[in-house]
Design a protein around this motif. Structure first.
Motif, mmCIF file in Angstrom:
data_model
loop_
_atom_site.group_PDB
_atom_site.id
_atom_site.type_symbol
_atom_site.label_atom_id
_atom_site.label_comp_id
_atom_site.label_asym_id
_atom_site.label_seq_id
_atom_site.Cartn_x
_atom_site.Cartn_y
_atom_site.Cartn_z
ATOM 1 N N PRO A 277 0.834 -1.211 0.000
ATOM 2 C CA PRO A 277 0.000 0.000 0.000
ATOM 3 C C PRO A 277 0.861 1.250 0.000
ATOM 4 O O PRO A 277 1.987 1.235 0.509
ATOM 5 C CB PRO A 277 -0.803 -0.135 1.304
ATOM 6 C CG PRO A 277 -0.825 -1.604 1.582
ATOM 7 C CD PRO A 277 0.503 -2.121 1.101
ATOM 8 N N GLY A 387 -1.350 9.135 -0.393
ATOM 9 C CA GLY A 387 -1.081 8.436 0.857
ATOM 10 C C GLY A 387 0.036 9.062 1.661
ATOM 11 O O GLY A 387 -0.112 9.310 2.873
ATOM 12 N N THR A 531 -12.490 -5.179 -0.817
ATOM 13 C CA THR A 531 -11.303 -4.946 -1.640
ATOM 14 C C THR A 531 -11.011 -6.136 -2.538
ATOM 15 O O THR A 531 -10.755 -5.982 -3.738
ATOM 16 C CB THR A 531 -10.087 -4.663 -0.739
ATOM 17 O OG1 THR A 531 -10.387 -3.573 0.127
ATOM 18 C CG2 THR A 531 -8.867 -4.318 -1.575
ATOM 19 N N THR A 668 -4.206 -1.809 -3.861
ATOM 20 C CA THR A 668 -3.420 -0.792 -3.161
ATOM 21 C C THR A 668 -3.766 0.637 -3.547
ATOM 22 O O THR A 668 -3.207 1.571 -2.967
ATOM 23 C CB THR A 668 -1.918 -1.018 -3.430
ATOM 24 O OG1 THR A 668 -1.665 -0.943 -4.843
ATOM 25 C CG2 THR A 668 -1.478 -2.372 -2.925
ATOM 26 N N THR A 669 -4.654 0.840 -4.504
ATOM 27 C CA THR A 669 -4.994 2.198 -4.942
ATOM 28 C C THR A 669 -5.701 2.961 -3.831
ATOM 29 O O THR A 669 -6.574 2.424 -3.141
ATOM 30 C CB THR A 669 -5.894 2.154 -6.185
ATOM 31 O OG1 THR A 669 -5.143 1.622 -7.274
ATOM 32 C CG2 THR A 669 -6.376 3.544 -6.567
ATOM 33 N N VAL A 670 -5.345 4.228 -3.671
ATOM 34 C CA VAL A 670 -6.030 5.057 -2.684
ATOM 35 C C VAL A 670 -6.457 6.396 -3.274
ATOM 36 O O VAL A 670 -7.585 6.846 -3.053
ATOM 37 C CB VAL A 670 -5.138 5.281 -1.428
ATOM 38 C CG1 VAL A 670 -3.819 5.919 -1.795
ATOM 39 C CG2 VAL A 670 -5.863 6.112 -0.386
ATOM 40 N N SER A 671 -5.585 7.057 -4.050
ATOM 41 C CA SER A 671 -5.893 8.417 -4.507
ATOM 42 C C SER A 671 -7.116 8.455 -5.406
ATOM 43 O O SER A 671 -7.917 9.389 -5.344
ATOM 44 C CB SER A 671 -4.682 9.013 -5.239
ATOM 45 O OG SER A 671 -4.340 8.225 -6.361
ATOM 46 N N VAL A 674 -10.486 7.277 -3.060
ATOM 47 C CA VAL A 674 -10.753 7.785 -1.713
ATOM 48 C C VAL A 674 -12.047 8.603 -1.668
ATOM 49 O O VAL A 674 -12.701 8.702 -0.637
ATOM 50 C CB VAL A 674 -9.550 8.620 -1.221
ATOM 51 C CG1 VAL A 674 -9.422 9.916 -2.019
ATOM 52 C CG2 VAL A 674 -9.657 8.910 0.270
ATOM 53 N N THR A 685 -7.552 0.379 1.650
ATOM 54 C CA THR A 685 -6.708 1.563 1.749
ATOM 55 C C THR A 685 -7.390 2.699 2.510
ATOM 56 O O THR A 685 -6.743 3.394 3.288
ATOM 57 C CB THR A 685 -6.312 2.041 0.347
ATOM 58 O OG1 THR A 685 -7.483 2.114 -0.478
ATOM 59 C CG2 THR A 685 -5.318 1.096 -0.282
ATOM 60 N N THR A 686 -8.684 2.881 2.306
ATOM 61 C CA THR A 686 -9.378 3.939 3.044
ATOM 62 C C THR A 686 -9.519 3.574 4.520
ATOM 63 O O THR A 686 -9.475 4.451 5.385
ATOM 64 C CB THR A 686 -10.762 4.205 2.429
ATOM 65 O OG1 THR A 686 -11.524 2.987 2.399
ATOM 66 C CG2 THR A 686 -10.626 4.732 1.016
ATOM 67 N N ILE A 689 -6.160 4.395 6.031
ATOM 68 C CA ILE A 689 -6.019 5.847 6.220
ATOM 69 C C ILE A 689 -6.739 6.296 7.483
ATOM 70 O O ILE A 689 -6.235 7.105 8.269
ATOM 71 C CB ILE A 689 -6.561 6.597 4.985
ATOM 72 C CG1 ILE A 689 -5.586 6.482 3.826
ATOM 73 C CG2 ILE A 689 -6.798 8.071 5.306
ATOM 74 C CD1 ILE A 689 -6.067 7.164 2.573
#
Length: 744
Positions: A277, A387, A531, A668-671, A674, A685-686, A689
């Protein structure tokens, strides 16, 4: 009537008569709508027309009947004149195109309160009521008409009359326009709306010219808090791109031009950032250099130096990005360094050039395309990174975090988020333009058809020492960071209580046994199941669309081919944060209303990761001689059979790459996502965070360890499932090389 045409007509008929026309509140696959089949919210288009006055839909059954009439009495291509055949095919194409476009147009033209545009209300008859987002019925009808349109195009002689190629091209173009191009245009539109939802260039300028964005002073060079977030983002991206390119080049030189013994370990380290991540490195830096980190505690104990928070801000974010993205630059540069022709270097030395002169004037210039690409990748990765800035940014604001707070914060200013996203997009496209301009109209060919048996030139002593003295400690620190990040999952409180424990794993992933079986009581199970489910759905779609797009680009010729290739690669140029915001604006309202569903996350994964499948497929197809396709066609196979039986088995490496990359990046994607998750669709990932923001580092790191394990298992499984490409020959053939046939 052919099977293709029967299937197309049946798809349209099913969409009009058997499934709900509008989107459902609950999942379609729950099948609760069957019990309320005739209800206003659940009825198919035919019942909507007959019982609920949705008269604007009546054109679609009429177009279906027209298609049936054309197909029932087709033109005999043998006996009829060529002009009659083309006229018949043109009618089929027009009916298909009209049906597909009308499905989309009526959705945009008529909203919940009636006509969406005042001009339509003035020009067309009044209607009672309106409509909400389109559902499965509209999807089937639109898809069916696309197939009919493709049939007409093929019948007119385009694509050598191959329906498979025509229908694949049309479907992918529609998908890319809807889920890549349309969201970006929607951002531009949202940025020029004022508070009353009216068009206003001044509203755009007011948001664009904020001092918070463009304030500038000398402290920007050191991450001062008085600088605008746009300058912060740009300066950070330039430093990150330069740093990752430099470090990636040094590591590539160590592997290819030195006797370094740890080459295998180095290649293994390049995979770690891809399967971890994005905030693992940030968390590890906090454990190492944070206020309660190992280094600060040691300095205070040994030298009395007070603990500081220097890691929070630009230095920490830059350091985290360098660790995270340097392996990506290495992967870009390793092939470039290996591809430099030794013959050219030997020629330079034969002219009495020193090693340094050869390296500077021959080797480095030949690496220019790779260096430019590595710089571009580092730049885009940095501006899109969410992240690391959210974990280590502190008072150092960047565009990705500002967009996040504009959407989910108390200000809730969608117009500001749109303008910020456009600025990020402009940065990315400008970097693309500079990269293309820097390498245009120059030749960097080093591998030709001629033999090249020379040995690579030894590195200049200064370059070799720099590579070893910088690269090896960097690798050692990378190992320490990843080791500490995993170790932090097994201690109670990092920096305070290092007692070994499994309580973080228990808190996140505990399983109890009740009277009805096992219960997943851990707090992280819900997000993990989501996920894995979303990633498993996205990975094969990414591979299918990517490989099909590559096939169309590499194996067919049509007008607009370059534009099609650009569209399929556009999402790589768009930062993930921009993609997420664009999807909110585009799919939060009818006619395509997806916000809050798992489908929008899957679609975001697919089209965000699509360029990797496309580029991998093009590279693999370029190694396969077109005579294979021609031989299959000569034997009577159509495009679909050739693709499935001949090319697909030879494209297994590209398929494996697309599947693995699609799954891993989705995990692993977050941007990009989110902004798209909700309580029901929260992903790993969220969730992590949220734990980081609350200071619960133990659970966050334990979750990261579980994700890494899942992805390693998934990579091994995909490799086993797909297998490898078989290019072996029979023993008799091997005994007679002159009779062997080479493939690829």
């Amino acid at each position: 009537m052919t099977a293709y045409r029967i299937i197309a007509l049946m798809i349209i008929a099913a969409g009009l008569t058997l499934v709900p026309w509008y989107a459902l509140q609950d999942s379609f696959y729950a099948f609760k709508w069957i019990a309320k089949f005739a209800g206003k919210d659940f009825a198919p288009a035919i019942i909507q027309i007959a019982n609920f006055n949705k008269l604007w839909l009546i054109l679609l059954p009429a177009l279906l009947l027209a298609s049936v009439g054309l197909y029932a009495r087709p033109v005999d291509a043998v006996r009829a004149a060529e002009g009659a055949v083309r006229s018949w095919a043109r009618m089929v194409m027009l009916i298909g195109a009209t049906g597909a476009l009308y499905v989309l147009a009526q959705g945009f033209a008529i909203g919940a309160q009636g006509y969406t545009f005042d001009a339509l209300q003035a020009a067309l008859p009044a209607i009672s009521g309106g409509q909400f987002g389109m559902g499965s019925g509209a999807l089937l009808v639109g898809f069916g008409f696309i197939l009919i349109c493709a049939d007409g195009i093929a019948a007119m002689g385009y694509f050598r009359g191959d329906r498979f190629v025509a229908s694949s091209l049309l479907c992918i173009v529609v998908l890319v326009l809807l889920f890549v191009f349309f969201p970006v245009v929607r951002i531009l539109y949202e940025g020029i709306l004022d508070q009353d939802r009216g068009l206003s260039i001044m509203a755009f300028w007011d948001r664009f010219s904020l001092r918070k964005l463009w304030a500038l002073d000398i402290a920007c060079l050191w991450g001062g808090s008085g600088c605008g977030v746009a300058w912060n983002t740009l300066w950070l991206a330039l430093l990150c791109a330069a740093g990752t390119t430099f470090l990636g080049l040094l590591l590539a030189l160590i592997v290819t031009r030195s006797n370094f013994r740890g080459k295998k370990a180095l290649r293994l380290l390049t995979v770690l950032p891809i399967i971890t991540p994005p905030f693992v490195v940030g968390l590890a830096l906090i454990m190492l250099f944070g206020r309660a980190g190992v280094v600060n505690q040691f300095l205070e104990w040994a030298f009395g130096i007070p603990q500081t928070r220097w890691i929070y801000g630009m230095p920490g974010v830059l350091l985290a990005q360098l660790f995270a993205f340097t392996p990506v630059a290495f992967l870009v540069l390793i092939g470039v360094v290996e591809g430099v022709s030794p013959t050219l270097e030997e020629a330079s030395q034969s002219l009495h050039a020193t090693r340094w002169q050869t390296f500077r004037h021959v080797t480095l210039p030949l690496m220019a395309p790779g260096l430019a690409n590595a710089f571009l990748v580092g730049f885009i990765e940095s501006i899109a990174d969410f992240g690391n800035p959210i974990v280590l940014g502190g008072n150092f604001g960047v565009m990705s975090t500002e967009i996040y707070f504009a959407i989910v914060g108390a200000q809730l200013d969608q117009g500001k988020a749109a303008v910020y996203s456009l600025i990020l997009l402009a940065f990315a496209l400008f970097a693309f333009w500079l990269q293309r301009k820097a390498t245009a109209k120059k030749s960097f060919v080093t591998v030709s058809g001629k033999g090249d048996t020379g040995l690579p030139s030894p590195l200049p002593e200064g370059v070799r020492r720099t590579a070893i003295f910088v690269g090896v400690p960097w690798l050692a620190l990378t190992v320490v960071l990843y080791g500490m990040s995993m170790f932090g999952a097994f201690v109670k409180v990092w920096g305070r209580d290092h007692t070994l424990t499994l309580e973080h794993f228990v808190k996140g992933f505990s399983i109890d046994h009740g009277p009805h079986g096992f219960l997943f009581t851990g707090a992280a199970w819900h997000s993990l199941f989501n996920t894995v489910q979303f990633s498993l759905a996205a990975a094969p779609l990414t591979a299918i669309v990517g490989i099909l797009s590559a096939y169309l680009i590499a194996r067919t010729t049509f007008k607009g081919q370059r534009a099609f290739e650009f569209l399929t690669l556009l999402s790589f140029a768009i930062p993930g944060t921009v993609i997420g915001v664009a999807y909110i604006f585009a799919f939060n309202v009818p006619p395509i209303e997806l916000t809050g569903t798992g489908l929008i996350i899957v679609l975001c994964f697919v089209f965000r990761n699509l360029p990797v499948g496309v580029r991998g497929g093009i590279a693999a197809l370029s190694q396969l001689d077109k005579s294979l396709d021609e031989a299959s066609t000569t034997l009577g196979a159509n495009g679909a059979t050739t693709f499935r039986r001949v090319l697909m088995p030879l494209l297994k490496p590209a398929i494996v790459g697309a599947l693995i990359y699609g799954f891993v990046r989705s995990m692993t994607t977050v941007s990009a996502i989110v902004f798209l998750v909700s309580g029901d669709t929260e992903v790993a990932t969220t969730y992590i965070i949220g734990r980081v923001i609350n200071g619960d580092y133990g659970v966050a790191i334990a979750y990261c360890a579980v994700l890494i394990l899942i992805m390693i298992v998934a990579i091994v499984f995909v490799q086993w499932l797909v297998g490898s490409r078989k290019l072996g020959r029979r023993g008799a053939v091997l005994a007679a090389p002159s009779a062997a046939v080479a493939v690829g």
